[in-house]
Design an enzyme around this catalytic site. Structure first.
Site, mmCIF file in Angstrom:
data_model
loop_
_atom_site.group_PDB
_atom_site.id
_atom_site.type_symbol
_atom_site.label_atom_id
_atom_site.label_comp_id
_atom_site.label_asym_id
_atom_site.label_seq_id
_atom_site.Cartn_x
_atom_site.Cartn_y
_atom_site.Cartn_z
ATOM 1 N N ALA A 1 -28.437 26.520 16.746
ATOM 2 C CA ALA A 1 -28.038 27.875 16.358
ATOM 3 C C ALA A 1 -27.466 28.577 17.582
ATOM 4 O O ALA A 1 -28.084 28.552 18.654
ATOM 5 C CB ALA A 1 -29.235 28.641 15.824
ATOM 6 N N LYS A 2 -26.308 29.183 17.410
ATOM 7 C CA LYS A 2 -25.756 29.979 18.507
ATOM 8 C C LYS A 2 -26.388 31.362 18.373
ATOM 9 O O LYS A 2 -25.766 32.317 17.901
ATOM 10 C CB LYS A 2 -24.225 30.012 18.380
ATOM 11 C CG LYS A 2 -23.515 30.255 19.689
ATOM 12 C CD LYS A 2 -22.041 29.966 19.543
ATOM 13 C CE LYS A 2 -21.247 30.586 20.678
ATOM 14 N NZ LYS A 2 -21.619 30.168 22.024
ATOM 15 N N ALA A 3 -27.668 31.414 18.742
ATOM 16 C CA ALA A 3 -28.468 32.623 18.515
ATOM 17 C C ALA A 3 -28.517 33.478 19.775
ATOM 18 O O ALA A 3 -28.641 32.952 20.887
ATOM 19 C CB ALA A 3 -29.880 32.233 18.103
ATOM 20 N N TYR B 1 -29.628 32.977 24.496
ATOM 21 C CA TYR B 1 -28.742 33.155 25.643
ATOM 22 C C TYR B 1 -29.402 33.782 26.860
ATOM 23 O O TYR B 1 -28.789 33.849 27.925
ATOM 24 C CB TYR B 1 -27.444 33.868 25.213
ATOM 25 C CG TYR B 1 -26.496 32.834 24.640
ATOM 26 C CD1 TYR B 1 -25.528 32.239 25.423
ATOM 27 C CD2 TYR B 1 -26.667 32.366 23.341
ATOM 28 C CE1 TYR B 1 -24.719 31.239 24.924
ATOM 29 C CE2 TYR B 1 -25.863 31.360 22.838
ATOM 30 C CZ TYR B 1 -24.895 30.799 23.632
ATOM 31 O OH TYR B 1 -24.103 29.787 23.149
#
Ligand code: PPE
Length: 308
Positions: free
Chosen positions: A158-160, A164
């Site tokens: 998931a590019k959550a 980051y």
């Protein structure tokens, strides 16, 4: 400072840039409950423009939302159309595109409850991510003291937004130590990825990259793997130790923002001849031809649009 454009698509409407704001009690600001994408649009040689692999990026956005458990109130087709509309209303022939899906204000506490799921798509001109010289001369990187996520700690596919913080730690450490970027090792100590890039190495003419099990399934990674295979190179996925990077002939990063950036030094060791390697340069040239709409074999990756 980010170069502003006129409008941001926000919850279905084109909103003036300065008015695309949220409340401080937005759930995502407190708990990182958002998912996003990074997409690039390029001005083509023939005067048209294209958004690179727009559909696949939007599929990944919806997949990221599904993994975190958000129901996105827009369809894939609506998100694709909204991106094209936003580029057009901002008269951008080329741009970086940042869709963001996040939990809005309402209840506080970790449980997102019935808080609204909000969606925006911002577009702005963005040049070379790692500096003007990076694409040509290559960058200096260090292996981070921070470890990449364990697959069952953060959802690595998931590019959550919350994921980051790990990238921010690695990037700020690298920059504070005088490097351009950091390489994160996975929980087994093998090479995972950059703070915002996938990584490749070349040894004896063969191209290697870490398995996707613990890293983001980068679309640039996928594109470069397909392109390299089509050009006749052997491409293998395998576990890579940092020592293998040190002695590689060539190492490079891929990413939407970073595009295809050569790495000339890792942990104070020169990589290959300390400049962009031959295979890296070939892939870079061929990849940029595709991005500029100059290779009809890859037209299916391009979402073309024209400004009136
Ligand atoms: N790994 C990570 C951790 C990552 O963030 C990116 C993209 C990639 C790999 C490459 O994925 P792809 O863009 O699909 O090839 N990082 C985005 C955000 C960078 C930022 O600083 O913001 C990007 O490149 O747009």
């Amino acid at each position: 400072m980010v170069q502003q454009s006129e409008f941001i698509w926000f919850d279905g409407k084109q909103v003036p840039w300065a008015e695309a704001n949220v409340h401080v009690l937005t759930h995502a600001l407190h708990y990182g409950t958002g998912v996003f994408e990074g997409i690039r649009a390029y001005e083509c040689t023939d005067g048209s423009s294209e958004v690179f692999r727009l559909r696949e990026h939007m599929v990944r956005l919806l997949d990221s939302a599904k993994i975190i458990g958000f129901k996105v109130p827009y369809s894939l087709e609506e998100l694709i159309q909204a991106t094209e509309d936003t580029l057009k209303v901002n008269k951008l022939a080329g741009a970086y595109v940042r869709p963001l899906v996040f939990v809005g204000e309402g209840a506080m506490g970790v449980h997102p409850g019935n808080n609204p799921i909000r969606v925006c798509i911002a577009t702005w001109p963005w040049g070379a991510y790692l500096g003007e010289d990076a694409l040509e001369k290559g960058i200096r990187v260090k292996c981070s003291s921070y470890t990449r996520h364990h697959v069952n700690v953060m959802m690595t596919k998931a590019k959550a937004c919350g994921n980051y913080v790990n990238s921010v730690l690695a990037k700020t450490e690298a920059v504070a130590d005088g490097y351009d970027e950091g390489i994160l090792l996975d929980t087994t100590g093998h090479v995972a990825e950059g703070s915002g890039e996938n990584i490749f190495m070349v040894r004896d003419g063969v191209i290697y990259t870490p398995h996707i099990s613990q890293v983001l399934a980068g679309l640039t990674r996928d594109s470069v793997m397909q392109l390299a295979t089509d050009l006749g190179f052997e491409v293998r996925e395998m576990s890579i130790g940092r020592d293998m990077l040190y002695t590689a002939d060539e190492v490079f990063f891929t990413g939407t923002a970073a595009e295809l950036t050569p790495i000339r030094e890792i942990d104070r060791r020169q990589i290959g001849e300390g400049k962009a390697g031959e295979i890296t340069k070939t892939l870079q040239t061929e990849f940029f031809k595709i991005l500029k709409g100059d290779n009809p074999d890859y037209e299916h990756w391009l979402h073309r649009y024209t400004l009136d």
